[in-house]
Design an enzyme around this catalytic site. Structure first.
Site, PDB file in Angstrom:
ATOM      1  N   HIS A   1      -3.825   5.560   3.766  1.00 41.61           N
ATOM      2  CA  HIS A   1      -3.918   5.089   3.545  1.00 41.61           C
ATOM      3  C   HIS A   1      -3.801   3.190   3.507  1.00 41.61           C
ATOM      4  O   HIS A   1      -3.973   2.685   4.342  1.00 41.61           O
ATOM      5  CB  HIS A   1      -4.698   4.738   1.457  1.00 41.61           C
ATOM      6  CG  HIS A   1      -5.528   3.425   1.089  1.00 41.61           C
ATOM      7  ND1 HIS A   1      -5.283   2.159   1.215  1.00 41.61           N
ATOM      8  CD2 HIS A   1      -6.887   3.693   0.714  1.00 41.61           C
ATOM      9  CE1 HIS A   1      -5.944   1.474   0.579  1.00 41.61           C
ATOM     10  NE2 HIS A   1      -6.975   2.322   0.415  1.00 41.61           N
TER      11      HIS A   1
ATOM     12  N   ASP B   1       0.528  -1.081   0.119  1.00 47.38           N
ATOM     13  CA  ASP B   1       0.039  -0.519   0.283  1.00 47.38           C
ATOM     14  C   ASP B   1       1.067   0.999  -0.002  1.00 47.38           C
ATOM     15  O   ASP B   1       2.134   1.161  -0.553  1.00 47.38           O
ATOM     16  CB  ASP B   1      -0.717  -0.229   0.946  1.00 47.38           C
ATOM     17  CG  ASP B   1      -2.260   0.347   1.108  1.00 47.38           C
ATOM     18  OD1 ASP B   1      -2.354   2.290   1.046  1.00 47.38           O
ATOM     19  OD2 ASP B   1      -3.215  -0.608   0.767  1.00 47.38           O
TER      20      ASP B   1
ATOM     21  N   SER C   1     -11.740  -1.603  -0.776  1.00 48.38           N
ATOM     22  CA  SER C   1     -10.293  -1.590  -0.253  1.00 48.38           C
ATOM     23  C   SER C   1     -10.084  -1.995   1.198  1.00 48.38           C
ATOM     24  O   SER C   1      -8.720  -1.989   1.823  1.00 48.38           O
ATOM     25  CB  SER C   1      -8.966  -0.401   0.119  1.00 48.38           C
ATOM     26  OG  SER C   1      -9.931   0.955  -0.314  1.00 48.38           O
TER      27      SER C   1
END
Length: 1123
Positions: free
Chosen positions: A263, A232, A429
């Site tokens: 994120h 990520d 996600s």
């Protein structure tokens, strides 16, 4: 006298001792109360600090909601992906791992064969820890003057293939309010659903509570020892929410592992966070952080390849990839994912946030060997943002596979914030790390006596998750896969697992709605196009498997199985862990006038080599039960044939969207299938009584006498000359009706929508417009019909119907004695090119309806825009218009809305637009193909040739070899949902060890689960207790000396009671549980049928042991929590 004095003294001493005892009791009680008061004040102070912390977090979250920053937002994240090829960079894949010098030598030798010297090329350096290690690829940089076609065909014994380097850009976007609240795409029967109260959950967003992860935690399973890789945006160093960060690596060109977006931090928190307000699923898992995206949300295929190689080197157990894209033809990436899973790495990936559209799956989640995860809300409805199947790899000739594999909570999930605290996000996600954390938790439950290389494989874990999933009653298989994640039942399945193969779906009940949509919506009938079902074979026997004997078809005699015909195709080799089984279903000739349900099963055997070369091969025999409804052949006018063969989409070429206003997502990648982005149209046609069949081959491969209408919608492909001749004959002689939905085509606009990337310095030119107008005109010229290269848009009314015309084309030529409808629209092409607003143009011809001359001839309808029937671009649907077209072509009825003023159904008059006679041809040249067009690279029709298109020889039609039926006296099973042959009762029983949970202590999970003695030491409690012990000892010895020689001895019970009270107080102050020592035990059956208690966090007991132990009355029922 002396004796009296002596007795009096003894009495006084005894009285003094008794008074001293009372005084001691009072003193001890006072000390104990003071001690308790100190503890209470400390607890109140700690609770106040925690309350202040929560208030501060709430204020921070409220501030973030009102003032979101780029790096951290409390909102739903909807990712969009742009994939681009990098100019002058190519990935050279080798057949093995070689050193840097060896790889350079191979490339140099291959380039010298095509006369390219070393001055015209170079090799891009590798990033990350593997830059000096052997690798199986290199990134070749070339001089822009070289011909790229030569590089794609490099020949060397050690070079597998050469492909373009790809750049992936992810765009995080805020979602709408309905996505923010997890609105389902399923219709709610309640008409006031918009005002209904949302289902409330305690501590909503704490996913571990909803999935009952605490039951595994309390049994000592916390993910310890499981390696989880997170690909990520990185993770901040020394983040307070994590205690098991094993390594942080950066694979980008920014040379930092820090997370600049938040994120990656959030994803890591969902998997292994330890903060009590947003706990992760596996708090003790070992986290490996791979930063593969820059702060600009950019990544390259080569970065992923290096990172994947390092994950293999580190022997990662689970790899979470909460990212993806539509490019399933990025060959190096796809092959590396296969290599990962072949090396026993379980990959979990997000299915995509492009819902509620169908055919929007992301790669690599759409691969068979990867666990693709979709999202649901807290009401167990499919989240609106969650992408839907089917896979589009197999189009146009075949049919897609079932994806996603499984769904779980992905709406309003709480996870770790970038700077501490918690935040809330939604998306697949988010759902992906929930499953990854669950898998880490499950792997930690596998006992040491089991072979993890057999039980903990990508296939076995995927089988366990899917077999244990809860099917959602309102969603179909392309929305939910096998259903909702059930963690506890997955634990039972995995710990009872025996290596075997399985099928997805495990049963083909084509009568079961809504789960088997779209198969359940349309029955089989004789002469219909075969219905293709693509089944995935999961091979839990080994990474490589074989189907050595062709699968066989066994129709059930008593269940009319002979009324159904089946053709079977399959992958002989299953690698890695998976393959396909494709069935083509059709009604037999004897079923032409029959109605009923036919049943049978397909049987196949999967073989894999045993890990021990001396053992025999492992064999798993599978039965796929098939059940379908058959009806008599419908009348011709009710049968519609959908042309799928002439649709092209991304990948691999750049085919732009049909609506030029959609600038954020310019690629047309939904497949243009009647079951993907035209799903709503399909539902409408079926509800109107029409039967829709899909043509996956050329026009030479269908009998026009069987069909009422042929739909050609938004075609990008060229047409074979033989197809054009046959279609004319079908319409003029066989009465076939043709309905065409065209799209925009303008070379100037096409040049304007090309991509230019400053980083890659490369232009992406579209291969066609919204449709291939020159090819379509070539097809329609036999009927004197032509569309123009003008592009119009606007809103208007046709009768009482509101209409939206989005980037559509116009009619340039139409035959006389036809109906043509025009509307006032704006010239969008002129606005696009000049960047200036245009005035409205009256009577723009957008619709034509024509009766082909001749007895028994069909009719032709052409409409210039498909956006009103395409769910991907739809603003206002025009399904009523489709009904009017079908009424015209099948019955010759012209709806009054097309016949303003005249209101006539006579088709012999001159053409008119809204009742006014006008000339139609405006004198413009017909659309021309763009110069230097590269459509031939992606076309099934054209040869590899620049300039005028040259078609290949038309291929022969696919021949179907129907399987010979082996009659069987059987019936359909009742356990439709069951995939695996296992006995879940053999799974170890979970024991509640009653350790401090998050509910009992909010800060508990900041420490390791099995190291509670590491909790911060309370010095005040220890000092108070030590002083108390010293005072008690002194008093005991003083009073004891006074009773020396007396018959009555001083009892130590009071002293022992005080010591026990002190110990209980210390336990409470130091954070221990008074029940942990008695309940934190497991039972082990010894050889002499007796039981031994021993403290452990990993040993488990079986249900048989628990039953025997109850019979011996050695363990209370409350101490065992059965599953």
């Amino acid at each position: 006298m002396r004796s009296k004095v002596k007795n009096t003294m003894k009495w006084l001493c005894f009285s003094s001792a008794r008074n001293c005892t009372k005084i001691c009791k009072t003193l001890l009680t006072t000390v104990f109360l003071l001690n308790t008061l100190v503890v209470s004040s400390q607890q109140i102070r700690h609770e106040q600090v925690a309350l202040d912390r929560r208030k501060e977090n709430f204020v921070n979250e409220l501030h973030l909601r009102n003032h979101p920053s780029q790096s951290e937002r409390n909102e739903t994240s909807g990712e969009r992906y742009l994939v681009d090829r990098v100019l002058d960079e190519y990935i050279v894949a080798f057949d093995g791992y070689y050193s840097q010098d060896e790889r350079k030598q191979f490339i140099d030798s291959a380039l010298r064969l095509i006369n390219i010297s070393t001055n015209f090329w170079g090799i891009s350096p590798h990033y990350g820890p593997v830059k000096s290690l052997p690798s199986d690829f290199d990134v070749l940089q070339i001089n822009p003057l070289l011909d790229p076609e030569k590089l794609l065909s490099l020949a060397h014994v050690h070079i597998k293939h050469v492909t373009h380097q790809r750049k992936v850009t992810r765009i995080l976007q805020a979602a709408s309010d309905e996505e923010r609240h997890g609105t389902s795409s399923n219709p709610d029967p309640d008409p006031h659903a918009a005002r209904s109260l949302l289902r409330a959950f305690p501590n909503q967003g704490q996913i571990h509570q909803l999935l009952q992860a605490k039951r595994l935690w309390e049994s000592g399973y916390t993910g310890r020892g499981v390696k989880v890789a997170i690909f990520d945006t990185g993770l901040p160093e020394n983040h307070p929410h994590f205690r098991n960060i094993m390594e942080r690596t950066d694979w980008t060109d920014e040379k930092t592992a820090e997370d600049g977006l938040g994120h990656g931090t959030f994803v890591a928190g969902v998997i292994g966070g330890t903060y009590s307000e947003c706990l992760g699923m596996a708090p003790d898992a070992q986290l490996y952080i791979f930063r593969v995206f820059t702060n600009n949300q950019v990544s390259y295929t080569s970065w992923f390849l290096d990172a994947f190689n390092y994950a293999i080197l580190q022997k990662i157990d689970i790899l979470n990839l909460s990212i993806g894209g539509p490019d399933f033809m990025d060959r190096p990436f796809v092959e590396k994912v296969w290599e990962l899973t072949a090396n026993h790495i379980i990959m979990v990936s997000a299915i995509g946030n492009d819902g509620p559209l169908y055919g929007t799956l992301n790669n690599p989640a759409d691969q068979m060997d990867v666990i693709g995860v979709g999202g649901i809300d807290y009401n167990d409805n499919i989240a609106r943002f969650s992408s839907r199947g089917m896979t589009s790899w197999e189009l146009p000739a075949g049919y897609g596979r079932v994806k996603p594999d499984i769904v779980t909570y992905g709406s309003s999930v709480r996870g770790s914030g970038l700077r501490g605290g918690c935040r809330t996000l939604s998306g697949t996600s988010v759902a992906s790390p929930v499953v990854a954390g669950a898998v880490a938790l499950l792997l930690s439950t596998i006992s040491k006596d089991k072979d993890r290389s057999v039980v903990a494989t990508p296939a076995s874990v995927k089988q366990a998750l899917m077999d244990s999933a809860q099917r959602l009653p309102t969603a179909n298989m392309f929305e939910q896969g096998q259903g909702k994640l059930d963690l506890i039942r997955a634990y039972k399945v995995l710990n009872s697992y025996q290596p075997q193969a399985s099928l997805i779906p495990s049963v083909l009940d084509l009568t079961e709605c809504p789960y088997m949509w779209p198969y359940c919506t349309q029955p089989l009938y004789h002469t219909g196009m075969p219905v293709i079902v693509n089944v995935t074979v999961l091979n839990g026997l080994g990474v490589v498997g074989k189907i050595k004997v062709k699968p066989s078809w066994h129709p059930y005699i008593s269940e009319h199985g002979d009324m159904m015909e089946i053709a079977i195709s399959y992958s002989e080799t299953l690698w890695p862990w998976s393959g396909y089984l494709a069935l083509s279903l059709s009604a037999a000739k004897q079923a032409a006038g029959w109605e009923g349900v036919a049943q049978g099963h397909v049987e196949l055997s999967v073989t894999s080599s045993s890990s021990n070369s001396k053992d025999e091969d492992l064999v798993s025999v599978l039965k796929l039960f098939v059940k379908a409804r058959i009806i008599p052949t419908p009348p011709r006018e009710k049968r519609i044939l959908w042309d799928q063969f002439h649709n092209l989409r991304y990948p691999p070429g750049y085919f732009p969207r049909d609506n030029l206003r959609m600038k954020n997502d310019p690629l047309d990648w939904n497949g243009d299938h009647i079951h993907t982005n035209f799903r709503d149209l399909y539902q409408h046609l079926r509800s109107a009584g029409y039967y829709v069949e899909v043509l996956g081959s050329s026009f030479m491969c269908f009998d026009a006498k069987l069909y009422g209408s042929l739909f050609i919608v938004d075609p990008e492909e060229e047409f074979y000359p033989e197809e054009i001749k046959k279609l004319k004959k079908d319409v003029t002689e066989h009465g076939l009706n043709l309905i065409v939905f065209a799209e925009w085509y303008n070379t100037s606009v096409m040049a304007g929508v090309k991509f230019y990337d400053e980083n890659t310095r490369r232009w992406w030119m579209p291969e066609t417009g919204g449709c291939n107008a020159p090819a379509l005109n070539h097809l329609l010229q036999e009927f004197s019909i032509m569309i123009s290269d003008r592009v119009f848009e606007g809103e208007f009314k046709m009768g009482s119907h509101e209409m939206h015309y989005a980037s559509g084309t116009t009619l340039a030529r139409f035959p006389k004695d036809s109906i043509v409808v025009g509307q006032p629209l704006h010239d969008q092409a002129s606005e696009f090119i000049t960047k200036q607003a245009s005035t409205s143009t009256e009577n723009v011809p957008i619709l034509g309806m024509h009766q082909v001359p001749g007895a028994g001839s069909g009719r032709v309808v052409v409409y210039g825009d498909s956006n009103c029937i395409d769910s991907a671009h739809m603003t206002i649907d025009c399904f009523w218009l489709v009904d009017a077209f079908l009424a015209f072509v099948s019955q010759g009825v012209v709806a009054p809305v097309f016949n303003y003023g005249q209101m006539r159904n006579n088709l012999t008059k001159e053409m008119f637009v809204r009742g006014e006679n006008i000339p139609l041809h405006d004198g413009r040249d017909p659309p021309q193909r763009m110069e230097n067009n590269h459509l031939f690279k992606y076309s099934k029709v054209l040869q590899n040739h620049l300039g005028d298109p040259r078609p290949h020889e038309i291929p022969s039609c696919p021949s179907i070899s129907w399987a010979r039926g082996i009659p069987h006296n059987g019936s359909f099973p009742t356990f439709l949902w069951k995939h695996l042959s296992i006995d879940e009762d053999k799974a170890p029983v979970l024991i509640n060890r009653k350790i401090n949970s998050a509910e009992n202590s909010r800060d508990f999970f900041r420490q390791p689960m099995n190291e509670m003695e590491e909790k911060p030491f309370n010095l005040s409690a220890f000092v108070h207790g030590l002083v108390l012990i010293v005072v008690l000892l002194l008093l005991y010895f003083i009073i004891g000396r006074m009773f020396v020689g007396q018959r009555r001895r001083f009892s130590p019970r009071f002293f022992v009671r005080c010591c026990f009270s002190w110990w209980k107080t210390c336990q409470h102050k130091l954070g221990f549980s008074s029940t942990i020592w008695s309940s934190d035990v497991t039972i082990q059956r010894s050889s002499d049928n007796s039981f031994n208690r021993r403290k452990s966090h990993h040993d488990v007991i079986t249900s048989e042991d628990v039953t025997h132990f109850h019979e011996d009355s050695l363990l209370q029922q409350s101490d065992v929590q059965a599953v």
